[in-house]
Design a protein around this motif. Sequence first.
Motif, PDB file in Angstrom:
ATOM      1  N   ASN A 110       6.373  14.439 -13.010  1.00 24.66           N
ATOM      2  CA  ASN A 110       6.288  15.142 -14.288  1.00 24.66           C
ATOM      3  C   ASN A 110       4.842  15.266 -14.768  1.00 24.66           C
ATOM      4  O   ASN A 110       4.517  16.164 -15.551  1.00 24.66           O
ATOM      5  N   GLN A 111       3.957  14.383 -14.275  1.00 18.24           N
ATOM      6  CA  GLN A 111       2.532  14.475 -14.603  1.00 18.24           C
ATOM      7  C   GLN A 111       1.800  15.479 -13.717  1.00 18.24           C
ATOM      8  O   GLN A 111       0.576  15.620 -13.821  1.00 18.24           O
ATOM      9  N   GLY A 112       2.544  16.156 -12.850  1.00 14.19           N
ATOM     10  CA  GLY A 112       1.923  17.125 -11.949  1.00 14.19           C
ATOM     11  C   GLY A 112       1.403  16.514 -10.667  1.00 14.19           C
ATOM     12  O   GLY A 112       0.569  17.110  -9.980  1.00 14.19           O
ATOM     13  N   CYS A 113       1.885  15.308 -10.326  1.00 14.35           N
ATOM     14  CA  CYS A 113       1.477  14.657  -9.073  1.00 14.35           C
ATOM     15  C   CYS A 113       2.323  15.224  -7.935  1.00 14.35           C
ATOM     16  O   CYS A 113       3.435  14.741  -7.665  1.00 14.35           O
ATOM     17  N   ILE A 114       1.809  16.241  -7.286  1.00 13.96           N
ATOM     18  CA  ILE A 114       2.511  16.822  -6.136  1.00 13.96           C
ATOM     19  C   ILE A 114       2.469  15.849  -4.970  1.00 13.96           C
ATOM     20  O   ILE A 114       3.464  15.647  -4.275  1.00 13.96           O
ATOM     21  N   GLU A 115       1.325  15.239  -4.766  1.00 12.05           N
ATOM     22  CA  GLU A 115       1.151  14.277  -3.685  1.00 12.05           C
ATOM     23  C   GLU A 115       1.318  12.851  -4.196  1.00 12.05           C
ATOM     24  O   GLU A 115       0.953  12.556  -5.336  1.00 12.05           O
ATOM     25  N   MET A 116       1.832  11.982  -3.335  1.00 16.49           N
ATOM     26  CA  MET A 116       1.881  10.558  -3.629  1.00 16.49           C
ATOM     27  C   MET A 116       0.789   9.877  -2.805  1.00 16.49           C
ATOM     28  O   MET A 116       0.926   9.695  -1.600  1.00 16.49           O
ATOM     29  N   HIS A 117      -0.325   9.577  -3.467  1.00 20.35           N
ATOM     30  CA  HIS A 117      -1.489   8.982  -2.826  1.00 20.35           C
ATOM     31  C   HIS A 117      -1.443   7.475  -2.999  1.00 20.35           C
ATOM     32  O   HIS A 117      -1.404   6.972  -4.121  1.00 20.35           O
ATOM     33  N   ALA A 118      -1.485   6.747  -1.887  1.00 18.31           N
ATOM     34  CA  ALA A 118      -1.339   5.286  -1.954  1.00 18.31           C
ATOM     35  C   ALA A 118      -2.382   4.587  -1.096  1.00 18.31           C
ATOM     36  O   ALA A 118      -2.938   5.159  -0.155  1.00 18.31           O
ATOM     37  N   TRP A 119      -2.636   3.312  -1.436  1.00 12.17           N
ATOM     38  CA  TRP A 119      -3.501   2.446  -0.652  1.00 12.17           C
ATOM     39  C   TRP A 119      -2.788   1.996   0.622  1.00 12.17           C
ATOM     40  O   TRP A 119      -1.552   2.076   0.733  1.00 12.17           O
ATOM     41  N   LEU A 120      -3.572   1.445   1.552  1.00 14.05           N
ATOM     42  CA  LEU A 120      -3.031   0.892   2.789  1.00 14.05           C
ATOM     43  C   LEU A 120      -2.600  -0.569   2.629  1.00 14.05           C
ATOM     44  O   LEU A 120      -2.153  -1.194   3.581  1.00 14.05           O
ATOM     45  N   SER A 121      -2.723  -1.102   1.421  1.00 15.21           N
ATOM     46  CA  SER A 121      -2.328  -2.484   1.148  1.00 15.21           C
ATOM     47  C   SER A 121      -1.325  -2.512   0.017  1.00 15.21           C
ATOM     48  O   SER A 121      -1.142  -1.531  -0.709  1.00 15.21           O
ATOM     49  N   ARG A 122      -0.688  -3.670  -0.142  1.00 12.12           N
ATOM     50  CA  ARG A 122       0.331  -3.847  -1.183  1.00 12.12           C
ATOM     51  C   ARG A 122      -0.014  -5.047  -2.067  1.00 12.12           C
ATOM     52  O   ARG A 122      -0.597  -6.030  -1.612  1.00 12.12           O
ATOM     53  N   HIS A 123       0.416  -4.949  -3.322  1.00 15.40           N
ATOM     54  CA  HIS A 123       0.372  -6.094  -4.225  1.00 15.40           C
ATOM     55  C   HIS A 123       1.398  -7.127  -3.748  1.00 15.40           C
ATOM     56  O   HIS A 123       2.502  -6.750  -3.360  1.00 15.40           O
ATOM     57  N   PRO A 124       1.075  -8.423  -3.691  1.00 13.87           N
ATOM     58  CA  PRO A 124      -0.108  -9.048  -4.269  1.00 13.87           C
ATOM     59  C   PRO A 124      -1.293  -9.189  -3.317  1.00 13.87           C
ATOM     60  O   PRO A 124      -2.355  -9.653  -3.729  1.00 13.87           O
ATOM     61  N   ARG A 125      -1.162  -8.769  -2.049  1.00 18.51           N
ATOM     62  CA  ARG A 125      -2.258  -8.937  -1.085  1.00 18.51           C
ATOM     63  C   ARG A 125      -3.039  -7.620  -0.967  1.00 18.51           C
ATOM     64  O   ARG A 125      -3.176  -7.067   0.128  1.00 18.51           O
ATOM     65  N   VAL A 126      -3.559  -7.160  -2.095  1.00 20.29           N
ATOM     66  CA  VAL A 126      -4.196  -5.842  -2.103  1.00 20.29           C
ATOM     67  C   VAL A 126      -5.507  -5.808  -1.328  1.00 20.29           C
ATOM     68  O   VAL A 126      -5.976  -4.730  -0.959  1.00 20.29           O
ATOM     69  N   GLU A 127      -6.109  -6.961  -1.052  1.00 21.73           N
ATOM     70  CA  GLU A 127      -7.369  -6.978  -0.305  1.00 21.73           C
ATOM     71  C   GLU A 127      -7.143  -7.017   1.206  1.00 21.73           C
ATOM     72  O   GLU A 127      -8.107  -6.999   1.975  1.00 21.73           O
ATOM     73  N   TYR A 128      -5.870  -7.044   1.617  1.00 20.55           N
ATOM     74  CA  TYR A 128      -5.547  -7.184   3.036  1.00 20.55           C
ATOM     75  C   TYR A 128      -4.518  -6.127   3.439  1.00 20.55           C
ATOM     76  O   TYR A 128      -3.323  -6.284   3.165  1.00 20.55           O
TER      77      TYR A 128
END
Length: 305
Positions: A110-128
């Motif tokens: 609804n915010q106009g996000c056509i693409e879902m852009h994500a990091w290659l890591s997940r919480h809680p290990r966002v640095e890995y």
Amino acid sequence: MVATAVTEVTLEGKQLKLSNLSKLIWPEGLTKAHLIKYYTDIAPFLLPHIKGRPLVMKRYPHGVSGEYFYHKECPDYAPEWMQTVSIRHSKKRVNYIVCHDTATLVWLANQGCIEMHAWLSRHPRVEYPDLAVIDLDPGRQAAFQDVLAVAEVVRQVLDYLGLLGFPKTSGAAGIHIFIPIRPVYTFREVTGAMEWLAGLVTRAVPDKATVTRALAAREPHKVYVDYLQNTRGKSMAWTYSLRPLPGAPVSTPVLWEEIEAGCIMPSDFTLNTVFCRLKELGDLHHDMFKQAQDLSQILSLTANS
């Protein structure tokens, strides 16, 4: 002033206000309502892939033909139930949205996000990172068949190293190859490992592949083997993400056999066709995260090179 049409819905017990559902997003006649319905329907397949990943909002307020902008910080007007993760960058902290449910997907659309852009890591290990990626991006004079040929070389290198790769179309003109890994390596280590792998690929097919980053210096008939997508803070269009291109293409998992046969094109996978493919083949990346792999062999080789 023209009043904005708003539709109020309840999804998973959460209240949502959807606006301008008749707004044209793609020139083929696909509207914001189509965008929201797609992410509602694809949620069972998409959510397991992006759960816990910091998201970057790439917003197209005027559809694919208009200007877009990136929005990293969760806005103040987001619903109270929106989940976020705070990540420190060099000069500030950013509160990224993380998506665990269909309601969040719909809010993003609804915010106009056509693409879902994500990091290659997940919480809680966002640095890995739990994924490494090789992004094959064709030059303006390269054909998709060239991308497929280089992808097959990536597969051969991975086989030689005893690693599994999971390919998908980028949804544009390229191929992404995900390599599931144990979330114990830093982004710097993963980038170094993928740089070494990319070097093997380009040396194997120097007439087709390059690691030259600068567009001005890059030969236009070659496929860019991009390992820098593994850099901390980078995000990319995720599996089953729509892309802001004619025909509403979808970044879609493919079989290595399809790549070897050269029988696919990015335009095969769209908002209108992806569900038939899922019904026939299921999610080809469903078991990917059960295959977390070790990069220690590559890292030891890079240390000695």
